[in-house]
Design a protein around this motif. Structure first.
Motif, PDB file in Angstrom:
ATOM      1  N   GLN A  70      86.461  25.793  87.134  1.00 60.34           N
ATOM      2  CA  GLN A  70      87.329  26.045  88.279  1.00 60.34           C
ATOM      3  C   GLN A  70      88.158  27.310  88.064  1.00 60.34           C
ATOM      4  O   GLN A  70      88.329  28.108  88.989  1.00 60.34           O
ATOM      5  CB  GLN A  70      88.258  24.854  88.517  1.00 60.34           C
ATOM      6  CG  GLN A  70      87.550  23.629  89.011  1.00 60.34           C
ATOM      7  CD  GLN A  70      88.484  22.426  89.091  1.00 60.34           C
ATOM      8  OE1 GLN A  70      89.666  22.518  88.806  1.00 60.34           O
ATOM      9  NE2 GLN A  70      87.929  21.289  89.477  1.00 60.34           N
ATOM     10  N   ILE A  71      88.661  27.491  86.854  1.00 60.36           N
ATOM     11  CA  ILE A  71      89.451  28.688  86.545  1.00 60.36           C
ATOM     12  C   ILE A  71      88.601  29.937  86.713  1.00 60.36           C
ATOM     13  O   ILE A  71      89.004  30.896  87.361  1.00 60.36           O
ATOM     14  CB  ILE A  71      90.038  28.607  85.122  1.00 60.36           C
ATOM     15  CG1 ILE A  71      91.112  27.511  85.054  1.00 60.36           C
ATOM     16  CG2 ILE A  71      90.610  29.953  84.690  1.00 60.36           C
ATOM     17  CD1 ILE A  71      91.552  27.153  83.643  1.00 60.36           C
ATOM     18  N   VAL A  72      87.412  29.913  86.138  1.00 61.79           N
ATOM     19  CA  VAL A  72      86.515  31.074  86.217  1.00 61.79           C
ATOM     20  C   VAL A  72      86.171  31.383  87.673  1.00 61.79           C
ATOM     21  O   VAL A  72      86.137  32.547  88.077  1.00 61.79           O
ATOM     22  CB  VAL A  72      85.239  30.846  85.378  1.00 61.79           C
ATOM     23  CG1 VAL A  72      84.180  31.897  85.662  1.00 61.79           C
ATOM     24  CG2 VAL A  72      85.579  30.828  83.889  1.00 61.79           C
ATOM     25  N   GLY A 119      98.509  25.388  88.182  1.00 59.44           N
ATOM     26  CA  GLY A 119      98.143  26.799  88.206  1.00 59.44           C
ATOM     27  C   GLY A 119      97.015  27.119  89.165  1.00 59.44           C
ATOM     28  O   GLY A 119      97.048  28.141  89.853  1.00 59.44           O
ATOM     29  N   LEU A 120      96.019  26.243  89.226  1.00 57.06           N
ATOM     30  CA  LEU A 120      94.868  26.497  90.091  1.00 57.06           C
ATOM     31  C   LEU A 120      95.243  26.621  91.562  1.00 57.06           C
ATOM     32  O   LEU A 120      94.543  27.278  92.324  1.00 57.06           O
ATOM     33  CB  LEU A 120      93.818  25.396  89.915  1.00 57.06           C
ATOM     34  CG  LEU A 120      92.923  25.526  88.685  1.00 57.06           C
ATOM     35  CD1 LEU A 120      92.116  24.248  88.478  1.00 57.06           C
ATOM     36  CD2 LEU A 120      92.018  26.730  88.783  1.00 57.06           C
ATOM     37  N   GLN A 121      96.353  26.032  91.965  1.00 54.97           N
ATOM     38  CA  GLN A 121      96.784  26.112  93.362  1.00 54.97           C
ATOM     39  C   GLN A 121      97.149  27.541  93.770  1.00 54.97           C
ATOM     40  O   GLN A 121      97.186  27.846  94.956  1.00 54.97           O
ATOM     41  CB  GLN A 121      98.017  25.226  93.579  1.00 54.97           C
ATOM     42  CG  GLN A 121      97.777  23.756  93.363  1.00 54.97           C
ATOM     43  CD  GLN A 121      99.085  22.987  93.429  1.00 54.97           C
ATOM     44  OE1 GLN A 121      99.830  23.135  94.397  1.00 54.97           O
ATOM     45  NE2 GLN A 121      99.350  22.190  92.418  1.00 54.97           N
ATOM     46  N   PRO A 124      93.191  32.434  94.065  1.00 55.08           N
ATOM     47  CA  PRO A 124      93.089  33.798  93.560  1.00 55.08           C
ATOM     48  C   PRO A 124      94.228  34.733  93.978  1.00 55.08           C
ATOM     49  O   PRO A 124      94.170  35.928  93.696  1.00 55.08           O
ATOM     50  CB  PRO A 124      91.772  34.282  94.157  1.00 55.08           C
ATOM     51  CG  PRO A 124      91.700  33.591  95.469  1.00 55.08           C
ATOM     52  CD  PRO A 124      92.353  32.235  95.251  1.00 55.08           C
ATOM     53  N   GLU A 125      95.279  34.224  94.622  1.00 53.31           N
ATOM     54  CA  GLU A 125      96.364  35.125  95.024  1.00 53.31           C
ATOM     55  C   GLU A 125      97.042  35.776  93.822  1.00 53.31           C
ATOM     56  O   GLU A 125      97.479  36.918  93.889  1.00 53.31           O
ATOM     57  CB  GLU A 125      97.403  34.361  95.863  1.00 53.31           C
ATOM     58  CG  GLU A 125      96.894  33.928  97.219  1.00 53.31           C
ATOM     59  CD  GLU A 125      95.986  32.697  97.172  1.00 53.31           C
ATOM     60  OE1 GLU A 125      95.257  32.484  98.151  1.00 53.31           O
ATOM     61  OE2 GLU A 125      95.992  31.960  96.155  1.00 53.31           O
ATOM     62  N   LEU A 126      97.113  35.047  92.726  1.00 50.11           N
ATOM     63  CA  LEU A 126      97.690  35.579  91.490  1.00 50.11           C
ATOM     64  C   LEU A 126      96.573  35.808  90.488  1.00 50.11           C
ATOM     65  O   LEU A 126      95.649  35.009  90.385  1.00 50.11           O
ATOM     66  CB  LEU A 126      98.685  34.580  90.886  1.00 50.11           C
ATOM     67  CG  LEU A 126      99.813  34.077  91.786  1.00 50.11           C
ATOM     68  CD1 LEU A 126     100.631  33.025  91.052  1.00 50.11           C
ATOM     69  CD2 LEU A 126     100.693  35.213  92.255  1.00 50.11           C
ATOM     70  N   ALA A 127      96.667  36.896  89.748  1.00 46.80           N
ATOM     71  CA  ALA A 127      95.740  37.155  88.643  1.00 46.80           C
ATOM     72  C   ALA A 127      96.506  36.909  87.346  1.00 46.80           C
ATOM     73  O   ALA A 127      97.707  37.174  87.265  1.00 46.80           O
ATOM     74  CB  ALA A 127      95.233  38.597  88.695  1.00 46.80           C
ATOM     75  N   ARG A 128      95.821  36.390  86.316  1.00 45.98           N
ATOM     76  CA  ARG A 128      96.512  36.013  85.084  1.00 45.98           C
ATOM     77  C   ARG A 128      95.640  36.301  83.864  1.00 45.98           C
ATOM     78  O   ARG A 128      94.421  36.181  83.913  1.00 45.98           O
ATOM     79  CB  ARG A 128      96.824  34.515  85.119  1.00 45.98           C
ATOM     80  CG  ARG A 128      97.340  33.973  83.801  1.00 45.98           C
ATOM     81  CD  ARG A 128      97.367  32.452  83.744  1.00 45.98           C
ATOM     82  NE  ARG A 128      96.095  31.781  83.855  1.00 45.98           N
ATOM     83  CZ  ARG A 128      95.244  31.556  82.852  1.00 45.98           C
ATOM     84  NH1 ARG A 128      95.496  32.005  81.646  1.00 45.98           N
ATOM     85  NH2 ARG A 128      94.131  30.898  83.059  1.00 45.98           N
TER      86      ARG A 128
END
Length: 187
Positions: A70-72, A119-121, A124-128
């Motif tokens: 999911q993160i990827v 975090g997943l919420q 993709p608006e935030l990059a980390r």
């Protein structure tokens, strides 16, 4: 091969202007006007820097395969043109956290705090990109450096993410956190 070692140098030079620096818990960092982010196989040294924080990218330690997938799938890469805001969140956990076994830390992270789900919420608006400092030395001033990039319109969402993470069970183990907000601009 891409480097995994990153240095964050606070001083008078760098692509990122420091808009704000706040100690959320523990000691603050000395004031800096700008931040330079450098990746290299060695330790960069800048005699003009008032502080240098180092971290290394590593494997994800507190996620299972499904969460990793999911993160990827959701997490964008850094350096998007519209992402002119950034934050460096520097965290040091207390000795009680490090006295726990990996399995106990995983339980707090995953089952009690739901860190990844929160975090997943926001992707993709935030990059980390997460950096582990403890892998370099237990004498580093922080254990984790998390670098976020986002568009100005996402500032409220980023603040909401931090607020959610600062009330979970895992945050009870934080002894030092410094929140550094940045604006990308050419010098």
């Amino acid at each position: 091969m891409a480097t995994r070692l990153f240095s964050f140098m606070g001083g008078d030079t760098g692509l990122w202007r420091v808009a704000a620096m706040k100690a959320i818990a523990g000691e603050p960092l000395p004031a800096a006007k700008r931040l330079e982010v450098a990746s290299s196989s060695g330790t960069p040294f800048d005699p003009r820097a008032v502080w240098i924080l180092r971290g290394i990218t590593s494997n994800e330690r507190y996620v299972d395969r499904e969460e990793r997938s999911q993160i990827v799938a959701k997490l964008p890469g850094l350096g998007r043109p519209g992402d002119t805001r950034a934050a460096l969140i520097a965290i040091r956990k207390n000795e009680a956290w490090w006295a726990l076994t990996q399995e106990e830390r995983l339980g707090i992270f995953k089952e009690q705090s739901h860190h990844t789900r929160i975090g997943l919420q926001y992707f993709p608006e935030l990059a980390r990109r997460l950096h582990h400092c403890r892998d370099l030395s237990e004498n580093e001033p922080f254990d984790f450096l998390t670098w976020f990039e986002y568009a100005p319109a996402q500032e409220a969402a980023f603040n909401k993410l931090l607020a959610a993470l600062r009330v979970i069970e895992e945050w009870k183990y934080v002894e030092r956190e410094v929140d550094i907000r940045l604006v990308r601009e050419e010098t």
